[in-house]
Motif scaffolding. Structure first.
Motif, PDB file in Angstrom:
ATOM      1  N   ILE A 246     135.547 -14.449  15.575  1.00  0.00           N
ATOM      2  CA  ILE A 246     134.647 -15.549  15.925  1.00  0.00           C
ATOM      3  C   ILE A 246     135.073 -16.822  16.436  1.00  0.00           C
ATOM      4  O   ILE A 246     134.789 -17.311  17.446  1.00  0.00           O
ATOM      5  N   GLU A 247     136.089 -17.268  15.694  1.00  0.00           N
ATOM      6  CA  GLU A 247     137.058 -18.333  16.472  1.00  0.00           C
ATOM      7  C   GLU A 247     137.834 -18.011  17.715  1.00  0.00           C
ATOM      8  O   GLU A 247     137.889 -18.883  18.394  1.00  0.00           O
ATOM      9  N   LYS A 250     135.044 -18.298  20.319  1.00  0.00           N
ATOM     10  CA  LYS A 250     134.953 -19.961  20.553  1.00  0.00           C
ATOM     11  C   LYS A 250     135.841 -20.543  21.495  1.00  0.00           C
ATOM     12  O   LYS A 250     135.450 -21.388  22.250  1.00  0.00           O
ATOM     13  N   LYS A 260     129.617 -16.647  24.704  1.00  0.00           N
ATOM     14  CA  LYS A 260     130.113 -17.083  23.608  1.00  0.00           C
ATOM     15  C   LYS A 260     129.059 -17.076  22.423  1.00  0.00           C
ATOM     16  O   LYS A 260     129.128 -16.611  21.368  1.00  0.00           O
ATOM     17  N   GLN A 264     129.251 -14.569  19.000  1.00  0.00           N
ATOM     18  CA  GLN A 264     129.377 -15.090  17.894  1.00  0.00           C
ATOM     19  C   GLN A 264     127.937 -14.571  16.750  1.00  0.00           C
ATOM     20  O   GLN A 264     128.189 -14.472  15.654  1.00  0.00           O
TER      21      GLN A 264
END
Length: 530
Positions: A246-247, A250, A260, A264
């Protein structure tokens, strides 16, 4: 229709799968099948190896026909008739690469229209016999079924009889007398599977139980061999990898803002099933008896087929897995947006419970990250976080991913294919899996460093060694030749070395200089999430 009922598909295949326009239900898929060889190309290629393989196959067909009652004087003619019929099926079949893509197989059609198109096949009657009453099925290859429809009346009954008897004998051979089992092993074991020694009796029995009642055995396996601590450790690693993925989304420089957001949401909504499925078949009602071994296998096959047919038309798409808990597997289910981690995969070399953190992240963690990336790659982007079939990538996202894929395909196309003289890896066929390997290693390395930021050099080397231990591979010549044109996975040697050569961390850990075989120069390195 009666043979399909007992789990012996002839002429074509018919099975339930997810309706790609309504992912919470199943429809029946009519697809190519009915051939005794795993690749339709075997029937039409003329190279020396394939000609030799077909000679061995003809011998096997004759052996089975003899065992099922064909007189010696008719063996040559009947075996030739069987292979001629299968060859006709093969000439109209798709390549394995084409049929392995589920989106190529989805072509919904009403059962009423189906009946009008293929009158000789009587597919409406076929469906009724299978217990299917849904008004929608999928048939993606109308040319093949038109050919089949003509074959019903053009091919003489005696040729059909020989073919059907052969298909029954071949399907049942592992469960019949020694003569059947020996014939099956000499061809399918030695030639097709590349085995040198026939399985021991206990292995044959275990295989039979897996076929007859695999999920039931899986529950027993998990209760005995999967400890609560192993399950907990695996879940922690999965959670960490999802957090890192997830990071990575981002901060991605190639993903659009809308993509994005959806990626997520999809990753956050992903279901994780570890060990055994949440729901499965109730085997307490399976009607086993004290009859013959082969007879019991037919009872089990018939029961399982009936249970599979019950899935069609109902909203139970997440009911069970397509893999058994006692089979090592780690897979992403695109239709249900879930990660499946079987009980049996949680053992070495994938998951060593007592190994250090580097080992766990370099093997199990990298494989988990491989599957997480599949949830949001070009194929994953066709299903959104709500489970609806729609493309949520922008044209720019698609272009960026295509460019990644082109570079990966070019890299792998330069590698020799082990065991096949003069052949190269098919970079186009393997590009998506190779991309996921690279992306998975990037994420797993990042997750490992987040957990152990001050790891010593020896521990860091353990991360990469753990990855390498996953892919030792030795293929028989026939198997290697088949995989060159059909396998969507690169050979083990290149699954190990290909992605590592793109990672600066590998070069730094083992003191490889840019430009050396195991460290590509910076400009040539492919970076998905870095």
């Amino acid at each position: 229709a009666a043979l399909h009922q007992v789990g012996i598909p002839v002429a074509f295949n018919f099975a339930p799968d997810v309706d790609l326009k309504a992912l919470d239900r199943h429809i029946g898929y009519f697809m190519q099948g009915g051939m005794g060889l795993p690749d339709p190309a075997f029937y039409t290629r003329t190279d020396a190896d394939t000609v030799a393989l077909m000679g061995r196959y003809r011998t096997y067909v004759k052996q089975i026909l003899a065992l099922t009652g064909t007189p010696a004087a008719k063996l040559d003619a009947e075996s030739q008739a069987v292979i001629a019929l299968e060859t006709e099926l093969a000439r109209n079949a798709q390549s394995l690469a084409g049929i392995n893509n589920p989106f190529n197989n989805y072509a919904p059609i009403s059962t009423k229209e189906l009946t009008g198109r293929y009158r000789n096949l009587q597919l409406d009657a076929f469906l009724k016999v299978q217990g299917v009453n849904d008004d929608l099925v999928s048939l993606s290859d109308p040319a093949l079924f038109k050919q089949l429809d003509g074959m019903v009346t053009r091919i003489k009954p005696d040729q059909w009889k020989a073919y059907l008897r052969w298909r029954v004998g071949d399907a049942m051979a592992p469960y019949l007398s020694k003569a059947y089992r020996d014939a099956e092993f000499e061809f399918r074991g030695r030639v097709i599977r590349g085995e040198t020694i026939a399985p021991a009796r206990w292995e044959q029995t275990l295989d039979a139980i897996n076929v007859a009642a695999g999920p039931m055995l899986g529950r027993e396996y998990a209760s005995k061999y999967l400890s609560p601590d192993d399950r907990r450790q695996a879940a922690l690693i999965v959670d960490k990898l999802r957090e890192v993925q997830i990071e990575a989304v981002k901060r991605s420089t190639w993903m659009s803002a809308d993509a994005k957001t959806e990626a997520q949401a999809k990753l956050a909504a992903m279901k994780i099933e570890i060990g055994t499925p949440l729901r499965d078949l109730d085997y307490t009602v399976q009607p086993m008896g004290r009859g013959s071994f082969g007879g019991n296998m037919l009872i089990a096959s018939t029961w399982r087929h009936r249970e599979e047919m019950k899935r069609i038309g109902k909203g139970n798409a997440d009911r069970r897995w397509d893999v058994l808990p006692q089979q090592p597997a780690l897979a992403y289910d695109i239709a249900q947006n879930r990660l499946i981690v079987t009980a049996a995969v949680l053992q070495g070399p994938v998951f060593n419970a007592k190994a250090d953190t580097a080992d766990k992240f370099g093997s199990f963690g990298a494989l988990v990250a491989h599957e997480l990336t599949r949830a949001i790659d070009a194929k994953g982007a066709l299903v959104d976080a709500k489970g609806e079939l729609r493309s949520w990538w922008t044209p720019a996202d698609k272009t960026a991913w295509t460019l990644f894929g082109n570079r990966v395909a070019a890299q792998y196309s330069g590698y020799e294919f082990p065991g096949v003289k003069g052949a190269k890896v098919n970079g186009e066929l393997t590009r998506e899996e190779n991309l996921a390997d690279l992306a998975g290693l990037e994420l797993a390395w990042e997750a490992y460093n987040a957990v152990e930021p001050n790891a010593k050099p020896a521990a860091r080397q353990g991360f990469f060694r753990a990855w390498a231990t996953l892919w030792p591979q030795q293929l028989s010549p026939n198997e290697a030749a088949q995989r060159v044109t059909s396998d969507i996975l690169a050979p083990g040697r290149w699954r190990t070395n290909g992605p590592l050569s793109n990672l600066p961390a590998f070069g730094a850990t083992f003191s490889c200089k840019p430009g050396q075989p195991m460290q590509r120069v910076d400009g040539d390195q492919i970076k998905v999430w870095r």
